[in-house]
Structures are given as C-alpha cells and as structure tokens.
Enzyme design. Structure first.
Site, short mmCIF file in Angstrom:
data_model
loop_
_atom_site.label_atom_id
_atom_site.label_comp_id
_atom_site.label_asym_id
_atom_site.label_seq_id
_atom_site.Cartn_x
_atom_site.Cartn_y
_atom_site.Cartn_z
N CYS A 337 0.76 -1.25 -0.01
CA CYS A 337 -0.01 -0.07 0.11
C CYS A 337 0.89 1.40 0.02
O CYS A 337 0.34 2.34 -0.63
CB CYS A 337 -0.90 0.11 1.14
SG CYS A 337 -0.44 -0.87 2.68
N ARG A 366 7.62 -10.81 5.41
CA ARG A 366 7.53 -10.68 6.92
C ARG A 366 8.54 -11.88 7.32
O ARG A 366 8.54 -13.03 7.00
CB ARG A 366 6.21 -11.11 7.27
CG ARG A 366 5.28 -10.16 6.28
CD ARG A 366 4.90 -8.92 6.94
NE ARG A 366 3.80 -8.28 6.05
CZ ARG A 366 2.47 -8.53 5.89
NH1 ARG A 366 1.92 -9.38 7.03
NH2 ARG A 366 1.84 -8.25 5.10
N GLN A 384 0.62 -11.07 -2.54
CA GLN A 384 -0.77 -10.72 -2.29
C GLN A 384 -1.47 -10.26 -3.83
O GLN A 384 -1.00 -9.42 -4.48
CB GLN A 384 -0.89 -9.44 -1.27
CG GLN A 384 -0.45 -9.81 0.07
CD GLN A 384 -0.44 -8.90 1.14
OE1 GLN A 384 0.30 -7.59 0.68
NE2 GLN A 384 -1.35 -8.94 2.22
N ASP A 386 -3.16 -7.85 -4.24
CA ASP A 386 -3.47 -6.68 -3.77
C ASP A 386 -3.97 -5.50 -4.76
O ASP A 386 -3.74 -5.53 -5.63
CB ASP A 386 -2.16 -5.89 -2.98
CG ASP A 386 -2.37 -5.50 -1.62
OD1 ASP A 386 -3.27 -5.57 -1.20
OD2 ASP A 386 -1.11 -5.39 -0.92
N HIS A 388 -5.59 -1.09 -4.54
CA HIS A 388 -6.09 -0.10 -3.40
C HIS A 388 -6.85 0.82 -4.19
O HIS A 388 -6.42 1.26 -5.49
CB HIS A 388 -4.79 0.59 -3.10
CG HIS A 388 -4.02 -0.29 -1.93
ND1 HIS A 388 -3.00 -1.14 -2.70
CD2 HIS A 388 -4.29 -0.80 -0.78
CE1 HIS A 388 -2.31 -1.98 -1.58
NE2 HIS A 388 -3.16 -1.75 -0.50
N LYS A 472 -11.98 -3.29 9.18
CA LYS A 472 -12.15 -4.45 7.92
C LYS A 472 -13.36 -5.26 8.11
O LYS A 472 -13.90 -5.70 8.92
CB LYS A 472 -10.87 -5.03 7.77
CG LYS A 472 -10.27 -6.04 9.06
CD LYS A 472 -9.19 -6.50 8.77
CE LYS A 472 -8.93 -7.48 10.08
NZ LYS A 472 -7.61 -8.22 9.91
N HIS A 518 -8.37 -0.87 1.01
CA HIS A 518 -7.46 -2.05 0.61
C HIS A 518 -8.32 -3.33 0.43
O HIS A 518 -9.23 -3.61 1.16
CB HIS A 518 -6.50 -2.21 1.96
CG HIS A 518 -5.67 -1.00 2.31
ND1 HIS A 518 -4.52 -0.98 2.61
CD2 HIS A 518 -6.24 0.04 3.03
CE1 HIS A 518 -4.31 0.10 2.95
NE2 HIS A 518 -5.11 0.81 3.33
#
Length: 648
Positions: A337, A366, A384, A386, A388, A472, A518
């Site tokens: 992000c 991570r 991910q 992902d 946005h 979320k 997100h």
C-alpha cells in the site's frame, strides 16, 4: 432484584448475586446441563460468577464459539494440572484455547517429551476430570500474585504479572493447581469427557527467538466421546488433504534450505495453477475498471516510517538493508500500500479521476518465527492479490459493495459455498494500538456496517480485530471437511491518505483527501492455494487444474497419434500431457488417477483408425469413445463456460 434481558428481548427478574448457572437451572435442568459459559453485557463470564446489576445475558453452549473457547481454555488448565502431577519441576508459560482445541507452552528443563508420553498425559487428565474438581476464580493483588508465583519459581508467570495493572488480576484454581488467568472457565472439570493430545512443537517464549524455546503441547477435548471419534476421522481426512503432502504428490511447489526457510519455490505445475488464478482475477478486475501496476520488492525505510508500518511491523520485518551510502536504509517490502500511495501522488488528481483502482500481484516479506512456519500457509515471502482503491467519500460505499461482489464471484467459481463475514473494529479499551482520528474511524466503521446491511450479508462484529490503520470486513470460508479459513479481506482507510498527504482537486476547486480501500480477495496467493488444495484434495476445477488431459497410448506405435491429439488440444488452449512410458495401460491409468488429472484419453488401434479417443473421467470411469476433434471442442466449451460463468 435485578432485571436480566435474554437474546429474544424477554426480561425476567432475579435476586442480585444470582449466577448464570442458577438462571439456566430456573429455565430447565436440560439447559443447565448443556451450558458452558455465559455472555453478560457482551463479556464472556464463568457460569458461577454472581451478577449484581441489570444485564443482558446469553447462555453459551458447545455450538457457540465462546462456549467452545471456555471449554478448551479449561482443558488447557486440566492439561497443565496433569503435567504438574506427572512432572513436578515443570514451569508454565501460557495456555490459551485456539480454533481447534488448546495448547500450553511449558518449560520441562532437561526433559524431552515425545509422542510416547501422550497416553500418560491423557490418562492423568481423564483421572483428574473424573474428580469433578471445582474451578474457582479469585481476584488477587499484584504483590500477592508476584509472591505466590515467585515462591513457586514461576519466572514466566511473574514476568507476565509484572506487566499487569493492579486491581485487574485474577487466578483460577482446581485441585492443587493455580494459574494466572482472566478466564472464563467451566464450573468444574467433569464436563471434559473425551481427551486427545494431538501434537508437540517448539515455541520461543513470547515469540522472541532470543528467549528460551519452550515445549508447546497441543490437545483437544469434547463433552462426549462420540464427538472425539468423529474429530479423529476428520483428522485422518485432513492428513490425506494436507497441502504439503498433496503439493508434493502433484509437484506444485517445494522448499529448499539453500534458498531459505519459508521461501517457497513454485514448480512448473504449481506455477500454471497460480497463473490461472491470477489470470482469472485479472479478467474480473478489468471488467471492474482496475489498472495493473508493478512496484519494487524493496522500499526506503522512510516510506514505511511514513506509513506507520515500520512502527507496527518493524520487529516482524527483515532487518534493514544498508547501502554504501551512509544513512541510507531499505526494507524488503512488508506491504504494497505505501508504494501505491506514491503512485497516486505521482500526478495531480481531480475528482473526475476517481475512483482510481490500482491492482498488483505484489510480493511482500515478513520475518515469521521459524517455529511458526508451516507449508504455504505461513511463509516469509508471499504474493498478495493486492488492490487499493482511491475514491471520494461519496463513492466509498459503492466501491465497497463492488469489492464484495468480486469476492462472491471468486467463492462461487471455486466452490466455497459456505462462508461467513466478520466486521473487525477497533478495541475501544485500547485505542493506542491504532492510528488516525476518532472521526475517521467512526466513518470507516459505519461504511462497512452499512455495506453489509445493504447486501443482506449477516456479519458478526469483533472488537479489537481491526488493522492498525482501519476497520475491515473479513470472510471466513468452510472447506469441504468443515474447517474454517480466513480468506478475503476489505479494509477502509482514512489514515494512509492523511499520512501521505494524498489530495485531489474537488468540484469546488479545493483540495480534498481521498478515502482508501485495501482489498485482497485471495489474500496471500500461497495461503489461498494451500486452502484450495485442502478443500479440493487436489482435484481442482477443470479450468484451473495444471494438466487438464492425459493421453495414454496403449503401445509405442500409437505415440505419434497421441502427439497429434495433443497438438490439437493445445491449439484449443487445453493443457495436456502424453504418458508414453513403456508401461501397461492399467499402470498408466492408476498413476494418472493419482495425479488427479480430470480427463484421460486412451488410444489404441481402434481409436487411431477412427480418429477417436476412449475417454475416462476422474472419479467416474469410462465415458465411451468420441472423435478427438469433438472432444477438443467440448472441453474447450466446458472450460470457457466455467471461466465466464461469473459474468452471469
């Protein structure tokens, strides 16, 4: 007298100091036998804890998650009591309930437990449960708690106590065992009828690799033996479906210590599977107006300081990368992000440009503890799906609803028919964990609640489960054997636009902040594939499976004909393999059945003479002969219909 309000809104009066158990008994003895805990004004309590003021009350049974939690939490204490009797020098860490059972982290000194010790622990737990030991709650002063556990040499407990606030510390005692605990618990140990110790693992104290490694003992218990028997059958089925086992059999992925723990290597078949998933989502995203972007695998440390990720996740990230330039530091990307925020900032934006939907299959990193790594479900490098969405406040709910539609499409396409939603909000008692103003949090939380209401989607609310930057909506799916997995998440964020000073020019010619959504329907591609493997046992939908057709010539002289068929199928975008090994046809059929290939085409003299193939379908056996060009057309149509069914 106090007034008790039940879930059906009925109200009854009871004497002050009445317990939830006494209330259950006043309704029916059968109910009293089934209840395990109580929810009083939204907080889970022991059944034996007195209620002194007007309250709402829900009696929790085995079918309630909070009821199971109390049952398994008490079982963790029962296991600890058994360990104390069997191994008097044991020291205790923490022992929570988890989704399926419980565990306790213990320090056994020089003693090493093995699977051979499970039977003795189970027997001792059964013996203690049979004594019907009352589980007693007690408030205790901090100084007294430090003395109590300090005198017993419980260094792990005293460390925890030292961080607690005086006046909010409780213990629970059963028999000769006393534990530091907030509860809640069962009234006594006799509720626990069926016991199974399931696994051993190593766990660093408080997840810190610089601290001592403790022994983590897992177990599960039930109110009835029949439930344990059913669970053990389920466990055996889960072992057969284990994505690590099936992934190896199907040659989907592997790991190498030379590459590094928790860093998966996707093999050709697994890569095909993953790319098909990505292509499917890209096709949907294009229809919904997303734009694909690509960002680097690293970023300046300052980028993540600005976003707040370094403060919140710095300890879980890989260490900063130092360059030859003094003071210059980079991080392996823990999130996509912040990069997408910088893409938004790259050009002046107008209200006419919004919503701007940026999508990326972005790989992030991570540093998970080595003891917590597990196949594809817990890794150190993962991708991910992902996206946005930067939008105006008046567009927020509409965009949120569209993301929900995308998630529903994916669940339908992959046969995740049973799912539930969870709205994750801030913990009102600990707002220090979150960034951003109360006003923005309230607006974000309300948008999610309204979107669920508009879709008619039942969703339970969980306090304290929000991301640090916003609330979320999480989706929990049940797989084919009833296990629950968290898949898909949508998060509303007013805070990163503030931190990155994102702006657009409004219709009033003034500068405004966009709202950010997100969104990750798959979540982690690695974890999603693992769940999909276990859900399907490796028998993927035809459109998704890496090898859709296997051609099996019954002898060497039919290999050229098999190759001709393969070329025709490939021209129709059907993935195909030719098994031209010098093996008997029965062996080839068995081997390709194990590979979970949806269709097998057997070819010999008769088939070659007639331009036909003899078709076998996975799990259904022989389907007869057909012209191979007709088969190619039918399978192409079947795949296209599956891929495009979401448009309907």
């Amino acid at each position: 007298m106090i007034k008790i309000t039940f879930p059906d809104s009925s109200i009854r009066e009871f004497a002050a100091g009445t317990t939830a158990m006494q209330i259950a008994e006043s309704i029916s003895q059968r109910l009293a036998q089934d209840v395990l805990a109580a929810k009083v004004n939204g907080e889970v309590w022991d059944l034996t804890r007195p209620i002194f003021a007007d309250a709402s009350l829900q009696l929790l049974k085995w079918d309630d998650d909070e009821g199971k939690h109390a049952f398994w939490h008490s079982s963790a204490h029962l296991m600890a009591e058994a360990l104390q009797e069997l191994y008097p020098n044991v020291k205790f860490g923490i022992g929570p309930a988890v989704e399926n059972g419980f565990y306790y982290d213990v320090d056994l000194g020089d003693l090493t437990l093995t699977d051979a010790d499970f039977a003795a622990i189970e027997a001792k737990m059964t013996e203690l449960a049979g004594k019907k030991e009352e589980i007693k709650r007690a408030d205790i002063a901090k100084a007294d708690a430090l003395t109590l556990f300090g005198n017993r040499g419980e260094a792990y407990k005293t460390e925890l106590i030292s961080e607690l606030e005086d006046g909010h510390i409780t213990t629970y005692t059963q028999g000769a065992f006393t534990d530091l605990c907030r509860g809640p618990h069962l009234p006594d140990t006799s509720y626990i009828k069926a016991i199974k110790i399931t696994a051993l693992a190593g766990a660093y104290w408080r997840g810190d690799e610089t601290r001592k490694q403790l022994t983590r003992i897992y177990g599960i218990t039930f109110p009835r033996k029949k439930q344990l028997d059913e669970y053990l059958v389920l466990l055996e089925e889960a072992k057969k479906r284990d994505h690590r086992k099936v992934g190896k059999e199907l040659e989907l992925f592997t790991f190498s210590q030379n590459v590094g723990a928790g860093l998966p290597l996707w093999l050709p078949r697994g890569t095909q599977l993953r790319l098909k998933l990505e292509d499917f989502l890209k096709r949907i995203q294009k229809k919904y107006g997303y734009k694909q972007v690509i960002t680097p695998h690293i970023g300046s440390k300052q980028l993540y300081v600005t976003s707040g990720h370094y403060e919140k996740y710095g300890k879980d990230s890989f260490q900063p990368i130092h360059t030859p330039q003094e003071g210059e530091e980079f991080l392996l990307k823990p999130m996509n992000c912040p990069h997408h925020c910088e893409i938004f900032k790259a050009f002046p934006r107008s209200y006419k440009d919004l919503p701007l939907r940026l999508a990326e299959f972005g790989t992030v990193y991570r540093y998970e503890q080595s003891g917590e790594l597990h196949g594809l479900t817990r890794v150190r490098g993962f991708t991910q799906d992902d996206a946005h969405i930067f939008c105006r406040p008046d567009q927020l709910k509409g965009e949120f609803l569209k993301v929900m539609d995308i998630i529903f499409i994916i669940f339908k396409a992959l046969n995740f028919e049973k799912f539930e939603a969870q709205i994750s909000l801030r913990d009102p008692a600990d707002r220090q964990k979150y960034i951003g103003s109360d006003e923005n949090w309230e607006k974000a939380e309300q948008a999610i609640i309204e979107a669920c209401r508009e879709k008619g989607l039942p969703a339970r609310v969980e306090l304290g489960e929000a991301a640090f930057y916003g609330p979320k909506l999480d989706f929990m799916v049940k797989d084919a054997i009833g296990r629950r997995w968290q898949l898909g998440t949508i998060q509303v964020d007013y805070n990163l636009p503030e931190r990155f000073e994102l702006e657009y020019t409004g219709e009033d010619n003034q500068k405004h902040r966009p709202v950010m959504i997100h969104r990750a329907p798959f979540g982690s591609m690695e974890r999603f594939v693992a769940v999909l493997i276990e859900h399907t046992a490796g028998k993927f939908p035809l459109w998704l499976t890496p090898d859709q057709v296997a051609i099996l010539p019954i002898g060497e002289r039919f290999n050229d004909y098999a190759a001709q068929i393969a070329r025709t199928l490939e021209e129709n975008d059907i993935s195909v393999i030719v098994d031209d090994r010098n093996e008997k046809i029965g062996r080839k059929i068995r081997d390709n059945e194990l590979k979970r290939i949806p269709y097998m085409l057997i070819v010999g003299e008769k088939e070659m003479e007639n331009d036909e193939v003899s078709v076998r379908k996975q799990g259904e056996g022989d389907k007869g002969s057909i012209k191979f060009t007709t088969f190619a057309a039918q399978i192409s149509q079947e795949i296209d219909e599956m891929l495009n069914s979401w448009k309907k």
